[in-house]
Design an enzyme around this catalytic site. Structure first.
Site, short mmCIF file in Angstrom:
data_model
loop_
_atom_site.label_atom_id
_atom_site.label_comp_id
_atom_site.label_asym_id
_atom_site.label_seq_id
_atom_site.Cartn_x
_atom_site.Cartn_y
_atom_site.Cartn_z
N ASP A 24 0.86 -1.13 -0.07
CA ASP A 24 -0.24 0.01 -0.02
C ASP A 24 0.85 1.35 -0.08
OD1 ASP A 24 -1.33 2.15 1.00
OD2 ASP A 24 -3.08 1.00 1.49
N HIS A 81 -3.79 11.98 -9.68
CA HIS A 81 -5.21 12.65 -10.33
C HIS A 81 -6.45 11.81 -9.56
CE1 HIS A 81 -6.92 9.74 -13.85
NE2 HIS A 81 -6.41 9.11 -12.75
C1 LIG Z 1 -5.94 4.71 -11.76
S1 LIG Z 1 -5.17 3.25 -11.50
C2 LIG Z 1 -3.68 3.83 -12.53
C3 LIG Z 1 -3.04 2.36 -12.91
C4 LIG Z 1 -1.67 2.53 -13.71
N1 LIG Z 1 -0.80 3.34 -13.07
C5 LIG Z 1 -2.28 2.94 -15.14
O1 LIG Z 1 -1.86 4.28 -15.63
O2 LIG Z 1 -2.52 2.32 -15.94
C6 LIG Z 1 -4.79 3.42 -9.99
C7 LIG Z 1 -3.78 2.04 -9.27
O3 LIG Z 1 -3.44 2.66 -8.09
C8 LIG Z 1 -3.42 1.45 -7.23
N2 LIG Z 1 -3.97 1.92 -5.90
C9 LIG Z 1 -4.83 2.41 -5.41
N3 LIG Z 1 -4.44 2.67 -4.17
C10 LIG Z 1 -3.20 2.15 -3.75
C11 LIG Z 1 -2.57 2.04 -2.66
N4 LIG Z 1 -3.03 2.70 -1.47
N5 LIG Z 1 -1.38 1.49 -2.77
C12 LIG Z 1 -0.72 1.16 -4.00
N6 LIG Z 1 -1.60 1.02 -5.04
C13 LIG Z 1 -2.95 1.71 -4.95
C14 LIG Z 1 -4.87 0.80 -7.88
O4 LIG Z 1 -4.77 -0.63 -7.38
C15 LIG Z 1 -4.71 0.94 -9.39
O5 LIG Z 1 -3.83 -0.09 -9.83
#
Ligand SMILES: C[S@@+](CC[C@H](N)C(=O)[O-])C[C@H]1O[C@@H](n2cnc3c(N)ncnc32)[C@H](O)[C@@H]1O
Length: 347
Positions: A238, A257
């Site tokens: 996380d 974003h």
């Molecule tokens: C909007 S997506 C973007 C995914 C990727 N970077 C892309 O542009 O295709 C957000 C990503 O952040 C991850 N995410 C959300 N909260 C998170 C956290 N607290 N720690 C790690 N990853 C997280 C989600 O699982 C997801 O894969």
């Protein structure tokens, strides 16, 4: 200054009418994808009549003919009439982007748009009125528990991961070419999801090692539904509560974003503290124009961020300010003229 309308545009609002009908155009393409029209025409090797397509796809001949004629009007299908029978085939655009099996297919994006975003966007007025996502009302999930709402079922999660994945076959090349990243040996894609962008980075810079750092449930779902090759490594964690792995370059694509400014700053500060001196951070986002006049896709995305998250799209100056605030220097902005842009900053 807004562009002056010509007399012709004043007399007949073509562009406005096209915008007003946009939801119908989208739904025509979504439905044809869901029904399998483009896949059938791709595999059939020869043009097919609406009746043949309807029969194969268990649809009505009349409905299919109207759907396919509209796709011809949208220049997504071709039609030739032979012996009074209309025979339809895919345009190159349909075969490349709309058939499910094509390597550049936008099928996953379309399914998410149709099944998840289309219903959510029908509540845009309520979202704008409230100034926040309607996850509490729609799903009984707290406003700030954004990924709990997006990942509310395994099916929703897989569709969302598919949406994220489908972008980078198209846009990845423009991002990896925005800056020369060859000096960064160890790269961590923070929130890197299915690894689609990470793979483009690994392909463009084969001497770098690239790791995706994402939530344990995301890594588990990626391995279950999107397993491909071992060009990139995956590390579950996380980014708000766990240590982020050490690296020379951190990629944050469509991450800042998702969050309000204070959470974005918290994450950037954590990355700054972990980053080696001389290392950097690459932000990948749809950048708004400073003069507020576009790009319209980034403006639409910003509304989408309010519908689904607590975040927003930002101007380059907003990101520069955030990066400087946590200590990053030498901020460079690269507008790709495609959907997503890149910002590189160094420690
Ligand atoms: C909007 S997506 C973007 C995914 C990727 N970077 C892309 O542009 O295709 C957000 C990503 O952040 C991850 N995410 C959300 N909260 C998170 C956290 N607290 N720690 C790690 N990853 C997280 C989600 O699982 C997801 O894969």
């Amino acid at each position: 200054m807004a562009k002056q309308l010509s007399q012709r545009e004043m007399d007949y609002p073509d562009k406005l009418l096209e915008y007003l009908n946009g939801f119908r155009f989208s739904k025509v393409i979504f439905s044809a994808c869901e029904l399998g029209v483009f896949d059938l025409l791709l595999t059939s090797q020869e043009p097919l009549s609406a009746q043949q397509v309807a029969q194969e796809l268990s649809a009505s001949a009349d409905g299919m003919e109207r759907l396919m004629d509209t796709l011809v009007g949208l220049q997504i299908l071709d039609v030739e009439t032979t012996n009074a029978t209309a025979l339809y085939s895919n345009t190159d655009l349909a075969s490349r982007y709309l058939a499910k099996g094509s390597p550049r297919s936008l099928w996953n994006m379309i399914i998410y748009f149709s099944q998840s975003l289309y219903p959510l966007w029908s509540g845009l007025g309520d979202t704008v009125r409230a100034g926040k996502n309607q996850n509490e009302k729609n799903f009984g999930i707290p406003t700030e528990d954004v990924f709990h709402a997006i990942f509310r079922t395994e099916e929703e999660m897989v569709k969302f991961l598919g949406l994220m994945d489908s972008t980078w076959a198209m846009d990845g090349l423009h991002i990896v070419r925005a800056f020369d990243l060859s000096c960064f040996q160890k790269v961590v894609d923070v929130g890197g999801c299915t690894g689609a962008l990470a793979r483009e980075v690994a392909k463009a810079y084969p001497s770098s090692s690239v790791t995706v750092f994402d939530l344990p449930q995301t890594v588990e779902m990626v391995q279950k539904h999107f397993a491909r090759d071992d060009t990139v490594m995956f590390q579950p964690g996380d980014f708000f509560t766990d240590d982020i792995p050490p690296a020379d370059l951190y990629i944050l694509a469509r991450i800042i974003h998702d969050w309000p400014e204070e959470k974005g700053l918290k994450l950037l500060k954590k990355i700054y503290d972990t980053c080696k001196t001389g290392g950097g951070v690459l932000l990948v986002e749809a950048l708004l124009l400073e003069n507020r006049r576009g790009p319209v896709l980034a403006q639409v995305f910003s509304l989408n961020m309010m519908i689904q998250t607590e975040g927003r799209e930002r101007h380059p100056s907003d990101y520069i300010q955030m990066l400087n605030k946590v200590g990053f220097l030498n901020v460079q902005v690269s507008r790709t003229e495609k959907t997503y842009d890149a910002i590189l900053a160094l420690k």
